[in-house]
Scaffold this motif. Structure first.
Motif, PDB file in Angstrom:
ATOM      1  N   SER A  61      33.898  44.908  38.989  1.00  0.00           N
ATOM      2  CA  SER A  61      34.874  45.276  37.944  1.00  0.00           C
ATOM      3  C   SER A  61      35.719  44.275  37.186  1.00  0.00           C
ATOM      4  N   LEU A  62      35.417  43.002  37.609  1.00  0.00           N
ATOM      5  CA  LEU A  62      36.080  41.964  36.982  1.00  0.00           C
ATOM      6  C   LEU A  62      35.647  41.847  35.483  1.00  0.00           C
ATOM      7  N   THR A  63      36.720  41.472  34.645  1.00  0.00           N
ATOM      8  CA  THR A  63      36.216  41.216  33.294  1.00  0.00           C
ATOM      9  C   THR A  63      36.194  39.938  32.957  1.00  0.00           C
ATOM     10  N   ALA A  64      35.553  39.263  32.034  1.00  0.00           N
ATOM     11  CA  ALA A  64      35.471  37.949  31.588  1.00  0.00           C
ATOM     12  C   ALA A  64      37.000  37.407  31.344  1.00  0.00           C
ATOM     13  N   VAL A  65      38.019  38.068  30.981  1.00  0.00           N
ATOM     14  CA  VAL A  65      39.387  37.815  30.785  1.00  0.00           C
ATOM     15  C   VAL A  65      39.841  37.617  32.012  1.00  0.00           C
ATOM     16  N   GLU A  66      39.629  38.412  33.124  1.00  0.00           N
ATOM     17  CA  GLU A  66      40.346  38.271  34.472  1.00  0.00           C
ATOM     18  C   GLU A  66      39.660  37.261  35.281  1.00  0.00           C
ATOM     19  N   SER A  67      38.585  36.833  35.139  1.00  0.00           N
ATOM     20  CA  SER A  67      37.886  36.144  36.229  1.00  0.00           C
ATOM     21  C   SER A  67      36.882  34.837  35.583  1.00  0.00           C
ATOM     22  N   PRO A  68      37.129  33.573  35.779  1.00  0.00           N
ATOM     23  CA  PRO A  68      36.172  32.708  35.474  1.00  0.00           C
ATOM     24  C   PRO A  68      34.590  32.827  35.818  1.00  0.00           C
ATOM     25  N   ARG A  69      34.513  33.622  37.078  1.00  0.00           N
ATOM     26  CA  ARG A  69      33.113  33.933  37.411  1.00  0.00           C
ATOM     27  C   ARG A  69      32.561  34.948  36.362  1.00  0.00           C
ATOM     28  N   ALA A  70      33.211  36.146  36.129  1.00  0.00           N
ATOM     29  CA  ALA A  70      32.617  36.942  35.237  1.00  0.00           C
ATOM     30  C   ALA A  70      32.242  36.523  33.804  1.00  0.00           C
TER      31      ALA A  70
END
Length: 155
Positions: A61-70
């Protein structure tokens, strides 16, 4: 209002993109993403051990803004979809996955890992490589990776 682009402006922008996204730079970004950003951290592993289902649901559920991994996952897809660097990176990733010298784990190592509370760096790197493989599997298959042979010979 509506702006029109001249053919010269489009050509200049294309040249800048081609210069910036050289194969070497794209290869470095792929390597950085797979070997520094995607591998699970100790806190990720602890969260997974506490509640695997919740960990998975949070990760997807993580977005690219929320997670370096995403963000790294999206970057890898974009690099392999790129008309400039995509085919070379597909070949490179396919070779990495098919190279048996890239750190296969022996049975003794698997047994030692099972007894340990932490995972060796090689296992975390292979997890990241397999994640990258999964998110760009179509590109790899279209680039010539025979997944049937890979499963039989590598895994």
């Amino acid at each position: 209002g509506k702006q029109e682009m001249s053919a010269q402006a489009v050509n200049e922008a294309s040249q800048v993109l081609n210069e910036f996204f050289s194969f070497e730079r794209a290869q470095s970004l792929l390597d950085l993403s797979m070997h520094s950003i995607l591998p699970l951290r100790q806190s990720d592993l602890e969260e997974w051990m506490d509640d695997p289902e919740t960990f998975h649901l949070n990760q997807v559920s993580l977005t690219a803004v929320e997670s370096p991994r995403a963000a790294a996952e999206r970057l890898i897809v974009a690099l392999l979809e790129s008309a400039i660097t995509g085919s070379g990176l597909v070949t490179l990733l396919g070779q990495l996955l098919q190279d048996p010298s890239q750190g296969t784990v022996a049975t003794a190592q698997v047994n030692a890992i099972a007894q340990s509370q932490s995972l060796p760096t090689d296992v975390l790197l292979w997890d990241a490589r397999y994640l990258a493989t999964g998110i760009v599997a179509t590109h790899l298959r279209n680039g010539g990776l025979d997944f049937g042979q890979w499963f039989l010979n590598t895994l």
